[in-house]
Design a protein around this motif. Structure first.
Motif, PDB file in Angstrom:
ATOM      1  N   LEU A 164       0.842  -1.185   0.000  1.00  0.00           N
ATOM      2  CA  LEU A 164       0.000   0.000   0.000  1.00  0.00           C
ATOM      3  C   LEU A 164       0.879   1.237   0.000  1.00  0.00           C
ATOM      4  O   LEU A 164       1.890   1.282   0.703  1.00  0.00           O
ATOM      5  N   VAL A 165       0.518   2.182  -0.842  1.00  0.00           N
ATOM      6  CA  VAL A 165       1.278   3.442  -0.876  1.00  0.00           C
ATOM      7  C   VAL A 165       0.343   4.548  -0.415  1.00  0.00           C
ATOM      8  O   VAL A 165      -0.784   4.665  -0.906  1.00  0.00           O
ATOM      9  N   LEU A 166       0.813   5.304   0.558  1.00  0.00           N
ATOM     10  CA  LEU A 166       0.008   6.407   1.085  1.00  0.00           C
ATOM     11  C   LEU A 166       0.666   7.710   0.639  1.00  0.00           C
ATOM     12  O   LEU A 166       1.828   7.963   0.972  1.00  0.00           O
ATOM     13  N   LEU A 167      -0.064   8.483  -0.135  1.00  0.00           N
ATOM     14  CA  LEU A 167       0.486   9.743  -0.632  1.00  0.00           C
ATOM     15  C   LEU A 167      -0.062  10.885   0.218  1.00  0.00           C
ATOM     16  O   LEU A 167      -1.266  11.138   0.214  1.00  0.00           O
ATOM     17  N   THR A 168       0.795  11.520   0.984  1.00  0.00           N
ATOM     18  CA  THR A 168       0.370  12.679   1.789  1.00  0.00           C
ATOM     19  C   THR A 168       1.355  13.822   1.544  1.00  0.00           C
ATOM     20  O   THR A 168       2.551  13.592   1.612  1.00  0.00           O
ATOM     21  N   PRO A 169       0.915  15.025   1.296  1.00  0.00           N
ATOM     22  CA  PRO A 169      -0.480  15.396   1.069  1.00  0.00           C
ATOM     23  C   PRO A 169      -0.977  14.839  -0.259  1.00  0.00           C
ATOM     24  O   PRO A 169      -0.167  14.494  -1.129  1.00  0.00           O
ATOM     25  N   GLY A 170      -2.305  14.750  -0.409  1.00  0.00           N
ATOM     26  CA  GLY A 170      -2.875  14.213  -1.639  1.00  0.00           C
ATOM     27  C   GLY A 170      -2.422  15.040  -2.839  1.00  0.00           C
ATOM     28  O   GLY A 170      -2.486  16.273  -2.807  1.00  0.00           O
ATOM     29  N   PRO A 171      -1.911  14.385  -3.874  1.00  0.00           N
ATOM     30  CA  PRO A 171      -1.448  15.136  -5.048  1.00  0.00           C
ATOM     31  C   PRO A 171      -2.613  15.599  -5.915  1.00  0.00           C
ATOM     32  O   PRO A 171      -3.745  15.147  -5.709  1.00  0.00           O
ATOM     33  N   SER A 172      -2.336  16.460  -6.873  1.00  0.00           N
ATOM     34  CA  SER A 172      -3.372  16.890  -7.816  1.00  0.00           C
ATOM     35  C   SER A 172      -3.756  15.686  -8.674  1.00  0.00           C
ATOM     36  O   SER A 172      -3.043  14.677  -8.699  1.00  0.00           O
ATOM     37  N   GLU A 173      -4.861  15.828  -9.404  1.00  0.00           N
ATOM     38  CA  GLU A 173      -5.339  14.714 -10.209  1.00  0.00           C
ATOM     39  C   GLU A 173      -4.280  14.273 -11.225  1.00  0.00           C
ATOM     40  O   GLU A 173      -4.025  13.080 -11.402  1.00  0.00           O
ATOM     41  N   ALA A 174      -3.654  15.276 -11.856  1.00  0.00           N
ATOM     42  CA  ALA A 174      -2.658  14.948 -12.876  1.00  0.00           C
ATOM     43  C   ALA A 174      -1.445  14.260 -12.246  1.00  0.00           C
ATOM     44  O   ALA A 174      -0.930  13.262 -12.775  1.00  0.00           O
ATOM     45  N   GLU A 175      -1.002  14.782 -11.101  1.00  0.00           N
ATOM     46  CA  GLU A 175       0.157  14.157 -10.424  1.00  0.00           C
ATOM     47  C   GLU A 175      -0.175  12.726 -10.005  1.00  0.00           C
ATOM     48  O   GLU A 175       0.655  11.826 -10.115  1.00  0.00           O
ATOM     49  N   LEU A 176      -1.395  12.557  -9.536  1.00  0.00           N
ATOM     50  CA  LEU A 176      -1.803  11.230  -9.067  1.00  0.00           C
ATOM     51  C   LEU A 176      -1.813  10.233 -10.226  1.00  0.00           C
ATOM     52  O   LEU A 176      -1.316   9.106 -10.091  1.00  0.00           O
TER      53      LEU A 176
END
Ligand SMILES: Nc1nc2c(ncn2[C@@H]2O[C@H](COP(=O)(O)OP(=O)(O)OP(=O)(O)O)[C@@H](O)[C@H]2O)c(=O)[nH]1
Length: 315
Positions: free
Chosen positions: A230-242
């Motif tokens: 599981l990868v937790l991305l914090t802070p949540g990236p923008s839609e394009a980055e995600l």
């Protein structure tokens, strides 16, 4: 905290005669020591901006309650949490000295009983105590970090992940934005069946390294168990980055893993389900459940990556 050849010792005492007596005693008891004398708590505290001391002799009878206050200030300061602090007490001060020990002093020495030997003994014992405490601290930290680490891959484990979730859902404070990528390897079992368990372990380690190499420093990678990551991305990236990140991860999962003899033992890739907070409605737990469902959808449909609540990214 070992006692080095020339420990830096601070003597904090407002009595000019006691300053002389103890400086003299220290120069005989601890010939290599570098001693600095301070007449009050304030002068001592401001010296800490540019100096560090290995041991502090602190007069319990500083004006007001400033000796006891200084002791407490020092113990709250991470740098001085374990440094030996020895209280110097006047006659009939034993009860207060005991109180000082409860508040973190390492030991106390009655000024009346002080001589070179007593002073040396109390300082050496205080250094030994501090060393013991430091070792216990290190062991505790090691145990804590082992409890949060997956032994095979060195990634954070499920219990670290649960800890992280509690922080994200944290009490009354609204969670920050985050994105979660739920990853399950495809057809991993045949690696064990065809090449043996050690080869399977090699694949899991390689996948773990690969995941760590593509995420940002603020993100965290967990192995939840088996072939589940599981990868937790914090802070949540923008839609394009995600979308970019999910693609990079997906591509990295597909890189072949080789045995030492260069035989390719795995190139199955993984299925990735992605959900975001706060875009995915519901609690933190619901977002995770959504990412889990998305991963199964990715696996079933052979789409590789499914991002929930990003319609534009899921044509
Ligand atoms: N080598 C190794 N294998 C493990 C470890 N933990 C779990 N496994 C194996 O990983 C496999 C995971 O099973 P599945 O996820 O059902 O296998 P899969 O072939 O990937 O199935 P799909 O996800 O449907 O493609 C099982 O065979 C477990 O025995 C481990 O630490 N090391």
């Amino acid at each position: 905290m070992t006692m080095n050849e020339s420990p830096r010792i601070a003597l904090v005492d407002d009595s000019a005669s006691d300053q002389l007596i103890f400086s003299d005693m220290l120069s005989t008891a601890m010939p290599g020591a570098v001693v600095e004398v301070f007449s009050d708590a304030e002068a001592f505290l401001s010296s800490l901006e540019h100096a560090h001391f290995d041991c502090i002799l602190l007069d319990l009878n500083l004006p007001g309650d400033s000796g006891m206050e200084l002791l407490q200030v020092l113990r709250r300061e991470p740098r001085y949490r374990l440094v030996p602090i020895i209280m110097l007490t006047g006659w009939g001060n034993e009860a207060v000295a005991v109180k000082a020990i409860k508040r973190g002093a390492t030991d106390y020495l009655s000024k009346r009983d002080a001589d070179e030997q007593a002073l040396r003994r109390v300082i050496e014992a205080a250094f030994e105590d501090a060393l013991r405490e430091q070792q216990e601290d290190q062991q505790l930290n090691l145990l804590k970090s082992q409890a949060r680490t997956d032994a095979l891959t060195g990634l954070l484990n499920r219990s670290a992940f649960e800890e992280c979730l509690r922080a994200l859902s944290g009490g009354d404070v609204a969670p920050r934005s985050f994105a979660v990528l739920n990853i399950d390897l495809n057809k991993f079992k045949p690696v064990n069946d065809n090449f043996g368990h050690a080869a399977g372990d090699r694949v899991l380690k390689s996948i773990a390294q690969g995941l760590q190499s593509v995420v940002r420093t603020s993100d965290r990678v967990f192995r939840l168990g088996g072939d589940e990551f599981l990868v937790l991305l914090t802070p949540g990236p923008s839609e394009a980055e995600l979308a970019g990140m999910a693609e990079r991860i997906h591509a990295r999962l597909h890189e072949p893993v080789f045995a030492e003899d260069r035989t390719c033992i795995y190139a199955g890739g993984g299925s990735v389900g992605v959900a975001r907070y706060p875009q995915t409605s519901g609690s933190v737990d619901e977002v995770l459940a959504t990412a889990d469902r998305a991963m199964y959808e990715a696996k079933k449909s052979g789409r590789g990556v499914v991002i929930v609540d990003a319609a534009a990214l899921n044509p």
